[in-house]
Design an enzyme around this catalytic site. Structure first.
Site, PDB file in Angstrom:
ATOM      1  N   SER A  59     -43.939 -98.655  48.148  1.00 38.58           N
ATOM      2  CA  SER A  59     -44.574 -97.597  47.198  1.00 38.58           C
ATOM      3  C   SER A  59     -45.122 -98.502  45.683  1.00 38.58           C
ATOM      4  O   SER A  59     -45.748 -98.118  44.982  1.00 38.58           O
ATOM      5  CB  SER A  59     -43.614 -96.591  46.822  1.00 38.58           C
ATOM      6  OG  SER A  59     -42.355 -97.191  46.288  1.00 38.58           O
ATOM      7  N   LYS A 127     -35.858-103.038  54.835  1.00 36.70           N
ATOM      8  CA  LYS A 127     -36.257-101.654  55.435  1.00 36.70           C
ATOM      9  C   LYS A 127     -37.556-101.867  56.369  1.00 36.70           C
ATOM     10  O   LYS A 127     -38.492-102.474  55.896  1.00 36.70           O
ATOM     11  CB  LYS A 127     -36.346-100.631  54.342  1.00 36.70           C
ATOM     12  CG  LYS A 127     -36.788 -99.267  54.831  1.00 36.70           C
ATOM     13  CD  LYS A 127     -36.406 -98.014  53.979  1.00 36.70           C
ATOM     14  CE  LYS A 127     -37.402 -97.853  52.838  1.00 36.70           C
ATOM     15  NZ  LYS A 127     -38.915 -97.685  53.530  1.00 36.70           N
ATOM     16  N   GLU A 196     -37.668 -89.387  55.555  1.00 34.07           N
ATOM     17  CA  GLU A 196     -38.630 -89.022  54.771  1.00 34.07           C
ATOM     18  C   GLU A 196     -39.254 -87.784  55.108  1.00 34.07           C
ATOM     19  O   GLU A 196     -39.968 -87.758  56.226  1.00 34.07           O
ATOM     20  CB  GLU A 196     -39.679 -89.955  54.195  1.00 34.07           C
ATOM     21  CG  GLU A 196     -40.798 -89.598  53.212  1.00 34.07           C
ATOM     22  CD  GLU A 196     -41.393 -90.765  52.908  1.00 34.07           C
ATOM     23  OE1 GLU A 196     -41.108 -91.976  52.973  1.00 34.07           O
ATOM     24  OE2 GLU A 196     -42.402 -90.563  52.105  1.00 34.07           O
TER      25      GLU A 196
END
Ligand code: KIV
Length: 282
Positions: A59, A127, A196
């Site tokens: 992000s 991740k 998510e």
């Protein structure tokens, strides 16, 4: 409250967090607080405030680099930000995202990229997004001792295939698929799974079925931990609030006011005042 009566800023936080600490926290029912950071000062703040896991998310592409999605982020950009975050922390677990195309094409290259995030970036784990399609890759990472977080549900690197940033797993079939993929990831050896934007009841079921912790973002209250994007929760992002983000501060508005005040004072001559100016030696 008098200063000496104040609890330490890290009250409630676990010291020296490792991947085994996370398993232990799940077993004991201690919730895991995870937050993104992309730079040295934010990492310092996150640690001081008691965050258990710091995620250098891809992000960063949107929050710090001005990209429209996470897709353009490169492994070198991830390394740059991971190194900066690492310099600001000493207690929490540091997880770095594997960016788009750094792990999907060539297995050897994927393993090298994952290893670089630990060796050069100082991360403790990486991740990856996806289910069955990343299981073999996860096993290869573990062979060189790279712990891995999985990421299911709304996986932003798949935004084009998913047709937008939408809640996933709403139908019984879609929910079953995510549950199966969570078990596949656990079988492949992940140390935690980020969920998510999935319905809270699905996240609850996955959390119950897995031995490893689940970390939710837009996945309701039943996960073993929560993660938010720091810019969102601090109110730094320009984008309007998303349903699952709680804004704990409004730093964008405060920063705009502060910078606007500075511009005005420079123009009207009220800054710098005598208190900000030096005198010559007499
Ligand atoms: O990149 C990121 O910030 C993430 C979180 C949303 C989990 O993957």
């Amino acid at each position: 409250m008098a200063d000496k009566m104040k609890p330490p800023a890290y009250a409630g936080a676990v010291k020296n967090v490792t991947v085994s600490t996370l398993l232990d926290m799940k077993r004991k029912g201690v919730k895991i607080a995870m937050l993104t950071a992309y730079d040295f000062p934010t990492a310092r703040l996150a640690e001081e405030a008691g965050v258990d896991v710091i995620l250098v998310g891809d992000s960063v592409g949107m929050t710090k680099l001005g990209y429209e999605s996470t897709l353009p982020v490169t492994i070198d950009e991830m390394l740059h930000h991971t190194k900066a975050v690492k310099r600001g922390m000493s207690r929490a677990l540091l997880v770095a995202d594997m960016p788009y195309l750094s792990y999907e094409i060539d297995l050897k290259e994927a393993v090298r990229n994952a290893g670089r995030l630990l060796k050069e970036g100082g991360a403790h784990a990486v991740k990856v997004e996806g289910g069955m399609e990343v299981a073999a890759t996860i096993k290869e990472f573990l062979k060189i001792n790279v712990p891995v977080f999985g990421h299911l549900g709304l996986t932003p690197q798949a935004v084009n295939r998913l047709g937008g940033y939408k809640v996933q797993g709403r139908s019984p079939e879609a929910a079953e698929k995510i549950l199966t993929e969570a078990r596949i990831l656990e079988g492949a050896g992940v140390c935690a799974v980020v969920l998510e934007c999935v319905p809270a009841d699905l996240a609850k079921e996955i959390t119950k079925r897995l031995q490893v912790p689940t970390i939710g973002i837009g996945a309701g209250p039943h996960c073993d931990g929560q993660v938010l994007v720091s810019d969102d929760m601090l109110g730094l992002s320009e984008a309007g609030p998303t349903k699952f983000v709680k804004r704990y501060a409004d730093l964008r508005a405060q920063s705009l006011k502060a910078i606007g005040d500075y511009c005005r004072e420079v123009r009207d001559g009220s800054f710098p005042g005598p208190e900000h100016s030096f005198t010559s030696q007499k």
